[in-house]
Write an enzyme that holds these catalytic residues in place. Structure first.
Site, PDB file in Angstrom:
ATOM      1  N   GLU A 107      24.574  43.581  30.395  1.00  0.00           N
ATOM      2  CA  GLU A 107      23.280  42.922  30.609  1.00  0.00           C
ATOM      3  C   GLU A 107      22.182  43.953  30.899  1.00  0.00           C
ATOM      4  O   GLU A 107      21.047  43.796  30.448  1.00  0.00           O
ATOM      5  CB  GLU A 107      23.409  41.901  31.748  1.00  0.00           C
ATOM      6  N   GLU A 127      32.756  37.657  32.219  1.00  0.00           N
ATOM      7  CA  GLU A 127      32.532  36.813  33.406  1.00  0.00           C
ATOM      8  C   GLU A 127      33.378  35.546  33.413  1.00  0.00           C
ATOM      9  O   GLU A 127      33.845  35.118  34.470  1.00  0.00           O
ATOM     10  CB  GLU A 127      31.042  36.446  33.522  1.00  0.00           C
TER      11      GLU A 127
HETATM   12  N1  3HC Z   1      33.586  45.697  40.854  1.00  0.00           N
HETATM   13  C1  3HC Z   1      34.250  46.286  41.879  1.00  0.00           C
HETATM   14  N2  3HC Z   1      35.345  47.047  41.716  1.00  0.00           N
HETATM   15  C2  3HC Z   1      35.797  47.200  40.462  1.00  0.00           C
HETATM   16  C3  3HC Z   1      35.172  46.609  39.348  1.00  0.00           C
HETATM   17  C4  3HC Z   1      34.013  45.834  39.583  1.00  0.00           C
HETATM   18  N3  3HC Z   1      33.340  45.253  38.582  1.00  0.00           N
HETATM   19  N4  3HC Z   1      35.854  46.942  38.248  1.00  0.00           N
HETATM   20  C5  3HC Z   1      36.859  47.728  38.644  1.00  0.00           C
HETATM   21  N5  3HC Z   1      36.832  47.884  39.981  1.00  0.00           N
HETATM   22  C6  3HC Z   1      37.731  48.707  40.791  1.00  0.00           C
HETATM   23  C7  3HC Z   1      39.163  48.205  40.753  1.00  0.00           C
HETATM   24  O1  3HC Z   1      39.384  47.230  41.745  1.00  0.00           O
HETATM   25  C8  3HC Z   1      39.943  49.469  41.007  1.00  0.00           C
HETATM   26  O2  3HC Z   1      39.888  49.713  42.381  1.00  0.00           O
HETATM   27  P1  3HC Z   1      41.150  50.392  43.141  1.00  0.00           P
HETATM   28  O3  3HC Z   1      41.312  51.728  42.498  1.00  0.00           O
HETATM   29  O4  3HC Z   1      40.719  50.418  44.551  1.00  0.00           O
HETATM   30  O5  3HC Z   1      42.291  49.466  42.863  1.00  0.00           O
HETATM   31  C9  3HC Z   1      39.098  50.542  40.338  1.00  0.00           C
HETATM   32  O6  3HC Z   1      37.789  49.979  40.181  1.00  0.00           O
HETATM   33  C10 3HC Z   1      39.594  50.958  38.963  1.00  0.00           C
HETATM   34  O7  3HC Z   1      39.799  49.780  38.200  1.00  0.00           O
HETATM   35  P2  3HC Z   1      41.054  49.620  37.237  1.00  0.00           P
HETATM   36  O8  3HC Z   1      42.289  50.009  37.967  1.00  0.00           O
HETATM   37  O9  3HC Z   1      40.971  48.259  36.683  1.00  0.00           O
HETATM   38  O10 3HC Z   1      40.734  50.715  36.145  1.00  0.00           O
HETATM   39  P3  3HC Z   1      40.931  50.675  34.584  1.00  0.00           P
HETATM   40  O11 3HC Z   1      40.454  51.970  34.072  1.00  0.00           O
HETATM   41  O12 3HC Z   1      42.306  50.206  34.261  1.00  0.00           O
HETATM   42  O13 3HC Z   1      39.954  49.519  34.055  1.00  0.00           O
HETATM   43  C11 3HC Z   1      37.871  48.327  33.813  1.00  0.00           C
HETATM   44  C12 3HC Z   1      38.564  49.673  34.172  1.00  0.00           C
HETATM   45  C13 3HC Z   1      38.113  47.986  32.351  1.00  0.00           C
HETATM   46  C14 3HC Z   1      36.414  48.486  34.073  1.00  0.00           C
HETATM   47  C15 3HC Z   1      38.483  47.208  34.676  1.00  0.00           C
HETATM   48  O14 3HC Z   1      38.471  47.614  36.022  1.00  0.00           O
HETATM   49  C16 3HC Z   1      37.742  45.895  34.607  1.00  0.00           C
HETATM   50  O15 3HC Z   1      37.963  45.124  33.696  1.00  0.00           O
HETATM   51  N6  3HC Z   1      36.884  45.632  35.599  1.00  0.00           N
HETATM   52  C17 3HC Z   1      36.178  44.357  35.704  1.00  0.00           C
HETATM   53  C18 3HC Z   1      35.039  44.284  34.750  1.00  0.00           C
HETATM   54  C19 3HC Z   1      34.320  42.990  34.899  1.00  0.00           C
HETATM   55  O16 3HC Z   1      34.918  41.924  34.948  1.00  0.00           O
HETATM   56  N7  3HC Z   1      33.001  43.059  34.963  1.00  0.00           N
HETATM   57  C20 3HC Z   1      32.201  41.877  35.059  1.00  0.00           C
HETATM   58  C21 3HC Z   1      31.901  41.632  36.481  1.00  0.00           C
HETATM   59  S1  3HC Z   1      31.064  40.101  36.713  1.00  0.00           S
HETATM   60  C22 3HC Z   1      29.455  40.459  36.387  1.00  0.00           C
HETATM   61  O17 3HC Z   1      29.150  41.517  35.923  1.00  0.00           O
HETATM   62  C23 3HC Z   1      28.488  39.379  36.726  1.00  0.00           C
HETATM   63  C24 3HC Z   1      27.165  39.642  36.093  1.00  0.00           C
HETATM   64  O18 3HC Z   1      27.033  38.843  34.947  1.00  0.00           O
HETATM   65  C25 3HC Z   1      26.055  39.281  37.028  1.00  0.00           C
END
Ligand code: 3HC
Ligand code: NAI
Length: 704
Positions: A107, A127
């Site tokens: 976004e 999301e």
């Molecule tokens: N917020 C907070 N912490 C997050 C995060 C996020 N969005 N994404 C990842 N983390 C943290 C994980 O909890 C993890 O923490 P830890 O080491 O303490 O366990 C660390 O970051 C590393 O994450 P992964 O182990 O998952 O690392 P990978 O490299 O395997 O994957 C990733 C990276 C693809 C970015 C995966 O973490 C992921 O899919 N994250 C979520 C992405 C997501 O869903 N984003 C949308 C959020 S909702 C949003 O944006 C609302 C908006 O529309 C307003």
């Protein structure tokens, strides 16, 4: 962590470089949002800057909002306002993308005037997988960037796309080579200046037209795939309704929906699942313990599991020696592994032409154990028979070099007794893969009494390398998952004995949201497995235990499930997924009459109540005994191994959300009917009385 502020502003000639540096994934925490807002204000003031680039340090562009802030009171500045400030800039702003550009990250990029991506970048709006919808303009700007249909696809599925596809869709303007996103962004910004391009704001573009038939098609698709979930349909509506509104009104509508979804149990459950999966892989007692190096593995037994484990290991780049009993079995295993690797290539898990070279260079199926002298880790997957397994481990003890990790894939057997067959119990561990192991991501890591911490760390490292979701379990019959399954399956069997049909049970359980009901699962796995377990336990069976006579009768009649075309269901060309057997009711009535049972009715609600009560009660016992370190680990096992609906978070989360007092009341009521089966977990009873939660129980097992 660096000492630098999470958003840094510097200038490269007349281009401002706004760089986000918030490890590990540059999530949009309050500090990052503030930093971006301040950077935009600085850009406006900075007379030397004529354009700007937003880029990120580390492995990825912004991967989304900071999920750990969800459920807490929102903190200013709000993301939509920050993105509006980016878009409103009078100077062109380019987003330079790399890594995983997700959610709020995408976004932010859509708020910029131009987008360039490094070739490995992946983009998406995940999301809905968290029970939300894009809440910072994604539902309004994306259709204006890529058209309505592509936007609906991305917003309602949460699917990620690669940079090539993003370019085709018009989501990005340019694909860049190299590995420095900020440099690529600066070059792009300079091109914009050279060409005298003005900012292009998606909010100022008229919303595209949508074909009503296409919308109907998508509405039906989303309704089907959303199955019990709220967010995907709300996301669909936000995109569609926004098409007929002015942009600002669409933004307000999106925000309102986002705020509403933030309050749903679905959102809480899905975010619980997200963090539970990551927490499961962290064992506090392993901090500072280095795993042993694993490059070459041995697999003993090339049946269903051995083949799949071998294929998964090869896909992860490991060298595999598989041992079978004779040449014919070895050849059969080889062919099976080759087929699975071809499947992996088709699914994009390995390069299209990688299967044959892997089979040639990294795999061998032999009958001679000598080939295991040099491997780093062995996974035994022979028949589920303690004597056979102990024999294999005795041989391994004689052949493998010191330090080789010796793992068993047993489903139920005591890993301590298997370890006792060797002179190195510290190196023995359970690695319980799920079938089919080349597809299923769950791995239970079963830590026996004398397993060394280094060996546990090695198992977790291997799981990570193989892309598995690992959960640690102690030793007990069935470990976490199969022990839970036995409990809820037994509750289901009791209901069938007492009057429900297997079809009633499966309907109620899939109605709850499970991928399959217990009798559909039984048919798929093969009814002989449960039969063999019952036979094994028969000599020590408590006389108060109720035997599922109907299940035994099916097996004794040669009805083993899908593999024989008939089990609880009938499988044929017309109904490959199975149809109810018209003879089932008669058979069940006959058995009830033999046992002197007067059948009674069970509603779907009754069935769900009993099934869940059995599951949660067993989970509480598993937690209390320290077999699982935390309730969320049990949730991960049920989510990934047993088809529990993710949007309900797992049984322990579900029970906490429902209230443990209600769970305890259900069990007390059921215990009046069958006190032997419905023995309340003391932990559950205590928490229910105290108003506590399973989620807050820490057995301290990590500190073993
Ligand atoms: N917020 C907070 N912490 C997050 C995060 C996020 N969005 N994404 C990842 N983390 C943290 C994980 O909890 C993890 O923490 P830890 O080491 O303490 O366990 C660390 O970051 C590393 O994450 P992964 O182990 O998952 O690392 P990978 O490299 O395997 O994957 C990733 C990276 C693809 C970015 C995966 O973490 C992921 O899919 N994250 C979520 C992405 C997501 O869903 N984003 C949308 C959020 S909702 C949003 O944006 C609302 C908006 O529309 C307003
Ligand atoms: P299977 O019967 O398909 O395969 C077992 C294989 O081991 C056979 O090919 C047999 O020839 C071979 N074998 C037997 N003794 C041997 C020996 N001494 N040396 C070398 N090879 C030998 O069994 P499956 O289903 O693959 O199960 C294997 C193990 O995995 C069992 O312990 C089972 O409980 C466990 N498991 C099975 C799951 C499943 O769904 N099938 C799921 C998770 C674990």
């Amino acid at each position: 962590m660096t000492d630098q502020p999470p958003v840094q502003y510097r200038r490269d000639g007349d281009i401002a470089v706004i760089r986000v540096d918030n490890p590990p994934v540059n999530a949009l925490s309050a500090a990052v949002r503030t930093g971006l807002a301040e950077a935009m204000a600085q850009l406006a003031r900075d007379d030397q800057a004529r354009a700007a680039v937003i880029c990120c340090a580390g492995r990825t562009f912004i991967a989304g909002a900071d999920i750990s802030e969800f459920g807490k009171p929102p903190v200013q500045p709000h993301l939509p306002d920050v993105i509006a400030a980016i878009e409103d800039s009078a100077k062109p702003v380019i987003a330079a993308l790399h890594g995983t550009v997700l959610g709020g990250g995408l976004e932010v990029a859509l708020g910029a005037h131009g987008r360039i991506a490094l070739s490995g970048a992946r983009m998406g709006l995940p999301e809905v997988t968290l029970g939300l919808l894009p809440g910072a303009g994604g539902t309004q700007r994306l259709p204006r960037a890529v058209g309505v249909e592509a936007a609906l696809d991305l917003v309602t599925s949460g699917r990620q796309i690669g940079a090539d596809e993003a370019l085709k869709l018009g989501l990005i303007d340019t694909l860049a080579d190299g590995d420095d996103p900020c440099a690529a962004g600066v070059a792009e910004a300079r091109r914009w200046l050279d060409e005298g391009r003005a900012p292009r704001r998606l909010s100022e573009i008229a919303a595209p037209e949508a074909d009503p038939q296409m919308l109907d098609r998508w509405r039906a698709t989303v309704a089907k795939s959303a199955r019990g979930q709220v967010a995907p349909m709300r996301a669909f509506e936000a995109v569609v309704n926004g098409l007929s509104m002015p942009f600002a009104q669409g933004m307000a509508m999106e925000r309102q929906t986002f705020t509403e979804l933030m309050q749903t149990p679905e959102r809480a459950a899905l975010i619980h699942a997200f963090f539970a999966e990551r927490r499961a892989a962290q064992a506090d007692d392993l901090a500072g313990v280095s795993p042993r190096k694993v490059d070459r593995i041995g697999v003993i037994g090339g049946g269903t599991m051995g083949q799949g484990i071998a294929a998964a290991a090869l896909t992860a780049g490991l060298d595999v020696t598989l041992i079978e009993r004779d040449d014919a079995a070895a050849e059969k295993a080889r062919a099976g592994v080759a087929l699975m690797l071809e499947g992996a290539a088709k699914r994009g898990k390995i390069a299209p032409d990688a299967a044959a070279p892997l089979m040639e260079g990294s795999f061998r199926a032999v009958t001679d154990y000598d080939g295991l002298a040099q491997v780093d880790l062995v996974i035994e997957a022979v028949f589920e028979d303690l004597d056979v397994k102990r024999d294999v481990f005795r041989r391994l003890d004689g052949i493998c070099r010191p330090g080789t990790v010796l793992a068993t894939n047993t489903s139920y057997l005591d890993v301590n007794l298997i370890a006792d067959a060797t002179r190195r119990p510290q190196d023995v561990i359970g690695l319980h893969f799920f079938s089919p192991p080349n597809i299923m991501r769950l791995l239970e890591i079963v830590v026996a009494d004398r397993t060394a911490p280094e060996v546990v760390a090695t198992a977790f490292a291997l799981a990570k390398r193989m892309g598995k979701i690992a959960v640690r379990s102690g030793v007990c019959d069935g470990f976490i998952g199969n022990r839970m399954m036995l409990a809820y399956r037994t509750a289901a069997d009791h209901m069938v004995l007492d009057g429900a049909s297997p079809y009633d049970i499966d309907r109620a359980i899939t109605g709850f949201g499970f991928a399959m009901g217990p009798y559909q699962v039984g048919d798929l796995a093969g009814l002989d497995i449960g039969y063999a377990t019952r036979q094994r336990k028969a000599p020590t069976r408590d006389p108060r235990e109720r035997v599922p006579v109907f299940a035994d009768r099916l097996v004794e009649a040669g009805r083993l499930g899908r593999k024989t075309g008939r089990g609880y269901y009938i499988y044929d060309d017309q109904t490959p997924k199975g149809r109810p057997d018209p003879e089932m009711a008669g058979m069940l009535d006959g058995i009830r009459a033999e046992l002197g049972i007067t059948p009674r009715d069970f509603t779907d609600k009754d069935i769900q109540t009993r099934y869940m009560a059995a599951m949660v009660n067993e989970g509480a016992k598993i937690l209390d005994e320290g077999i699982a370190a935390r309730a969320s680990d049990i949730d991960v096992v049920l989510l990934h191994g047993y088809g529990f609906p993710r949007w309900k978070g797992g049984p322990m989360h579900w029970a906490d959300a429902r209230g443990l007092d209600r769970m305890a009341a259900d069990i007390t009521r059921l215990a009046a009917e069958n006190p032997y089966f419905w023995q309340m977990s003391p932990l559950l009873a205590r928490l229910a009385a105290e108003g506590g939660r399973l989620a807050d129980v820490n057995t301290g097992k990590d500190a073993k």
